[in-house]
Each structure stands twice: as C-alpha cells, then as structure tokens.
Design a protein around this motif. Sequence first.
Motif, PDB file in Angstrom:
ATOM      1  N   UNK A  70       0.841  -1.202   0.000  1.00 62.14           N
ATOM      2  CA  UNK A  70       0.000   0.000   0.000  1.00 62.14           C
ATOM      3  C   UNK A  70       0.874   1.249   0.000  1.00 62.14           C
ATOM      4  N   UNK A  71       0.627   2.137  -0.944  1.00 64.09           N
ATOM      5  CA  UNK A  71       1.420   3.367  -1.054  1.00 64.09           C
ATOM      6  C   UNK A  71       0.911   4.377  -0.034  1.00 64.09           C
ATOM      7  N   UNK A  72       1.825   4.966   0.732  1.00 63.28           N
ATOM      8  CA  UNK A  72       1.430   5.962   1.731  1.00 63.28           C
ATOM      9  C   UNK A  72       1.891   7.369   1.355  1.00 63.28           C
ATOM     10  N   UNK A  73       2.845   7.501   0.443  1.00 64.17           N
ATOM     11  CA  UNK A  73       3.315   8.837   0.044  1.00 64.17           C
ATOM     12  C   UNK A  73       4.101   8.746  -1.249  1.00 64.17           C
ATOM     13  N   UNK A  74       4.086   9.854  -1.995  1.00 60.88           N
ATOM     14  CA  UNK A  74       4.896   9.996  -3.197  1.00 60.88           C
ATOM     15  C   UNK A  74       5.885  11.134  -2.974  1.00 60.88           C
ATOM     16  N   UNK A  75       7.122  10.929  -3.410  1.00 55.48           N
ATOM     17  CA  UNK A  75       8.185  11.887  -3.157  1.00 55.48           C
ATOM     18  C   UNK A  75       8.825  12.263  -4.489  1.00 55.48           C
ATOM     19  N   UNK A  76       8.674  13.530  -4.856  1.00 48.14           N
ATOM     20  CA  UNK A  76       9.240  14.041  -6.102  1.00 48.14           C
ATOM     21  C   UNK A  76      10.654  14.547  -5.803  1.00 48.14           C
ATOM     22  N   UNK A  77      11.622  14.054  -6.538  1.00 47.28           N
ATOM     23  CA  UNK A  77      13.029  14.338  -6.234  1.00 47.28           C
ATOM     24  C   UNK A  77      13.584  15.522  -7.006  1.00 47.28           C
ATOM     25  N   UNK A  78      14.444  16.263  -6.300  1.00 50.47           N
ATOM     26  CA  UNK A  78      15.275  17.293  -6.915  1.00 50.47           C
ATOM     27  C   UNK A  78      16.666  17.184  -6.314  1.00 50.47           C
ATOM     28  N   UNK A  79      17.677  17.353  -7.128  1.00 52.25           N
ATOM     29  CA  UNK A  79      19.038  17.347  -6.621  1.00 52.25           C
ATOM     30  C   UNK A  79      19.376  18.720  -6.053  1.00 52.25           C
ATOM     31  N   UNK A  80      20.057  18.735  -4.916  1.00 48.40           N
ATOM     32  CA  UNK A  80      20.378  19.999  -4.247  1.00 48.40           C
ATOM     33  C   UNK A  80      21.598  19.803  -3.360  1.00 48.40           C
ATOM     34  N   UNK A  81      22.292  20.893  -3.023  1.00 48.29           N
ATOM     35  CA  UNK A  81      23.466  20.777  -2.153  1.00 48.29           C
ATOM     36  C   UNK A  81      23.094  20.533  -0.695  1.00 48.29           C
ATOM     37  N   UNK A  82      21.856  20.861  -0.317  1.00 44.00           N
ATOM     38  CA  UNK A  82      21.391  20.631   1.056  1.00 44.00           C
ATOM     39  C   UNK A  82      20.052  19.896   1.018  1.00 44.00           C
ATOM     40  N   UNK A  83      19.764  19.145   2.063  1.00 45.38           N
ATOM     41  CA  UNK A  83      18.525  18.380   2.141  1.00 45.38           C
ATOM     42  C   UNK A  83      17.386  19.237   2.690  1.00 45.38           C
ATOM     43  N   UNK A  84      16.243  19.202   2.009  1.00 45.31           N
ATOM     44  CA  UNK A  84      15.042  19.874   2.498  1.00 45.31           C
ATOM     45  C   UNK A  84      13.832  19.172   1.905  1.00 45.31           C
ATOM     46  N   UNK A  85      12.714  19.275   2.603  1.00 46.16           N
ATOM     47  CA  UNK A  85      11.502  18.602   2.132  1.00 46.16           C
ATOM     48  C   UNK A  85      10.297  19.479   2.438  1.00 46.16           C
ATOM     49  N   UNK A  86       9.321  19.449   1.540  1.00 41.22           N
ATOM     50  CA  UNK A  86       8.096  20.202   1.771  1.00 41.22           C
ATOM     51  C   UNK A  86       6.941  19.472   1.095  1.00 41.22           C
ATOM     52  N   UNK A  87       5.751  19.602   1.649  1.00 43.33           N
ATOM     53  CA  UNK A  87       4.575  18.977   1.052  1.00 43.33           C
ATOM     54  C   UNK A  87       4.032  19.871  -0.059  1.00 43.33           C
ATOM     55  N   UNK A  88       3.683  19.261  -1.154  1.00 45.50           N
ATOM     56  CA  UNK A  88       3.114  19.989  -2.280  1.00 45.50           C
ATOM     57  C   UNK A  88       1.590  19.993  -2.188  1.00 45.50           C
ATOM     58  N   UNK A  89       1.003  21.085  -2.639  1.00 44.68           N
ATOM     59  CA  UNK A  89      -0.446  21.227  -2.577  1.00 44.68           C
ATOM     60  C   UNK A  89      -0.960  21.758  -3.915  1.00 44.68           C
ATOM     61  N   UNK A  90      -2.259  21.576  -4.146  1.00 47.73           N
ATOM     62  CA  UNK A  90      -2.930  22.192  -5.278  1.00 47.73           C
ATOM     63  C   UNK A  90      -2.328  21.843  -6.625  1.00 47.73           C
ATOM     64  N   UNK A  91      -2.251  22.856  -7.488  1.00 50.85           N
ATOM     65  CA  UNK A  91      -1.807  22.642  -8.856  1.00 50.85           C
ATOM     66  C   UNK A  91      -0.357  22.167  -8.907  1.00 50.85           C
ATOM     67  N   UNK A  92       0.462  22.623  -7.975  1.00 48.67           N
ATOM     68  CA  UNK A  92       1.866  22.211  -7.931  1.00 48.67           C
ATOM     69  C   UNK A  92       1.977  20.703  -7.711  1.00 48.67           C
TER      70      UNK A  92
END
Length: 203
Positions: free
Chosen positions: A124-146
């Motif tokens: 069962x899938x509980x979350x989807x994570x869209x990846x971007x490469x970056x020099x530092x780690x950060x995460x945020x939840x996406x909403x709406x059209x984004x």
Amino acid sequence: MKYIIRRGGDVMVADNKWRNAIILPLQDNSHLSSFFCQLFYTHAVQRHILYLHSSLIDYQGHGLMFLGPSGIGKTTQAELWNQYRDALIINGDVVFVQETPEAFLGWGTPWHGSSPYCENTNVPVCAMIVLKQAPENSIRELMGFEKVTAVSNSVFYPRWLENGMELCLETLDHLLTKLPVYELSCRPDEDAVKLTEETIFGK
C-alpha cells in the motif's frame, strides 16, 4: 486488426478491443518488452491502474514512491532506504499503482528500465516523493496545482487508447486526493532518508 503500432522498424497490430495482437518478426528484440507493456497497460488503465516512472520501496509495510526524470536519483534514494532502513526495493524505474477500495497498491513489474530491481509483490502506497538534486537536504509537502503537475509529469498516458487520457486522469485525481506528495531536494546520503522518514512517519 484495427491498430498498428510501430517501434523503430518493428510493428505490432491489434484488434479493436486489444484482445488479440500480432507482433511481426522483430528486427530489434528490445521492442518486444515495450509491445508487451503497451498491451498490458491498455487493459490495466481500464481497471484503475496507473503506470508511473518511479521507484518503489516497502518500508515496514508502507510504500514510498520516488518520482522524477531519468537520472534524478530514484534508484539511488531507494538504495539508500535499503541500506540504512532495510527497506525492500520493489522496482527501480516502473511502478503500476492500482486503486482499490482499501488503498492504492504499488506493484512490482517485469519492466524496470536500467534498474536491476523488479520484485513480484505489492505494498500500500502511503506517500509519493518528487526528487530534486540539491546541495542541502530539504523537504516540503506539495499542494494544489503544484502537486498535480509534479506527479502528472511522471504518469504514462496511453494516448493510443481512445479514452485513455480520461481514464488516467480520473484515477490520478483519486490518487492525489488520497495521498500526500512531497518535494525532496536532497543529496544522496543518509540524512535525506532521515529527513523524509521524520516528515512522513514522525520518527
């Protein structure tokens, strides 16, 4: 036979219901798997199943999908979860997600691109994570059209099927209504795993 599909110099013909197909003598054997995948997806999408360019892991019974274009690090993130959290890598490149009354199930498939991972199981899938490469780690939840844009870019749409787009978009709408989507900007290290784990599971 109603449909003619070409891959390079190779051809497959199918009847109007996609129940019978003939693959003409192949010049390039690599197209055989592609033809089979197209036949499978033609029927799968009509059963509320989406085909996504993604890796999929099973972490303690919870499915996490890593999405993004080729080379972004989908398989790398899956391998980090396997290394540091003992997660099972179900697939490194192609995931079929099935809508059921209880959950959205992520399935392993025989198609896995350049990734070596293809387990015959589901989670069962509980979350989807869209990846971007970056020099530092950060995460945020996406909403709406984004959120919609980020995930829809990883969906394969069966444009050869008359109502394929509509079927996909209906299932995708249900998927995005039920599941959270995060954008993970990250390095390929354990801290990216820890940050994602804390955000999704609160550990």
